[in-house]
Design an enzyme around this catalytic site. Structure first.
Site, PDB file in Angstrom:
ATOM      1  N   PHE A 176       0.763  -1.243  -0.567  1.00 59.07           N
ATOM      2  CA  PHE A 176      -0.419   0.171  -0.297  1.00 59.07           C
ATOM      3  C   PHE A 176       0.780   1.686  -0.259  1.00 59.07           C
ATOM      4  CE2 PHE A 176       0.722  -0.328   4.688  1.00 59.07           C
ATOM      5  CZ  PHE A 176       0.794   1.113   5.284  1.00 59.07           C
ATOM      6  N   LYS A 177       2.238   1.360   0.234  1.00 56.76           N
ATOM      7  CA  LYS A 177       2.828   2.180   0.452  1.00 56.76           C
ATOM      8  C   LYS A 177       3.344   3.096  -0.906  1.00 56.76           C
ATOM      9  CE  LYS A 177       3.651   1.293   4.825  1.00 56.76           C
ATOM     10  NZ  LYS A 177       4.813   1.594   5.237  1.00 56.76           N
TER      11      LYS A 177
END
Length: 234
Positions: A111-112
């Site tokens: 998700f980064k």
């Protein structure tokens, strides 16, 4: 919009300066002096936009020294079909009243990626706006996913170097392989003895070493960060 330090530094800076430098001079975090307010109608209208359009709309509330065209250019370069598919953030229904927002469609499956594919483009624009002539050295402490996402985002980005520190025995084998095989002329990865807190403490100590910062500045380098201490990451 003006940004201030959480530690009370008197300096009032633009969003471009905050993104360029990462941390305030007093070691505090840059935060907006005030937060924008959106009406229910404006919030409702966001739901009808594409992810890219929505990103530009939200970003321009905070990065007021960037033009809308500049923000759109950054967003379109970050969230490409090649990197994220047709829909970067699909909302998948799993029940009558339940949906799941999937944040793993980026190039590193973390998700980064949502922030770290965009940050390098915001940073390059920030360099132009602030007249920063030094090469920016990005320091990152990671427990695994931030490191690879940051490396992927900053690999071969002109005017930057990136150094990632991770606990050598504290990440998964996949994450270690992702980081240590990263391609790019400006990337460096270091496994340290200790855990993530040790890595993060070491990076903070580097940032707070004024003598080191002055020495590097004389040689044409300046530190910044891709961790969540950087407003551009948020």
């Amino acid at each position: 919009m003006i940004f201030v330090s959480t530690r009370g530094d008197a300096d009032l800076v633009s969003s471009a300066y905050a993104i360029n430098r990462g941390l305030a001079k007093d070691g505090g975090l840059f935060v907006p002096q005030e937060f924008p307010q959106l009406s229910l109608e404006e919030i409702s209208a966001l739901g009808k936009m594409s992810y890219q359009e929505r990103a530009v709309y939200v970003l321009k509330q905070f990065l007021t020294d960037y033009t809308e065209e500049e923000l759109r250019n950054c967003v379109n370069k970050a969230y490409t079909t090649e990197k994220f598919g047709e829909n970067p953030v699909p909302l998948v229904q799993v029940g009558n009243n339940t949906g799941v927002l999937e944040l793993w469609h980026g190039p590193t499956s973390a998700f980064k990626d949502m922030a770290l594919q965009l940050l390098p483009h915001l940073l390059l624009e920030a360099k132009k706006k602030t007249g920063e002539m030094h090469k920016i050295v990005i320091l990152v402490a990671t427990s695994g996913d931030t490191g690879k996402a940051a490396l992927e985002g900053f690999a071969d980005v002109e005017g930057t170097e990136i150094m990632v520190f991770y606990p050598s025995e504290g990440v998964s084998n996949i994450q270690k392989r992702q980081m240590t095989t990263q391609v790019g002329k400006n990337v460096k990865v270091f496994g340290i003895e200790g855990n993530f807190d040790d890595a993060q403490r070491g990076v903070k100590e580097i940032f707070s070493n004024k003598a080191l910062a002055e020495s590097l500045e004389e040689k044409g380098f300046v530190f910044s960060s891709a961790n969540s201490i950087n407003w551009g990451r948020l």
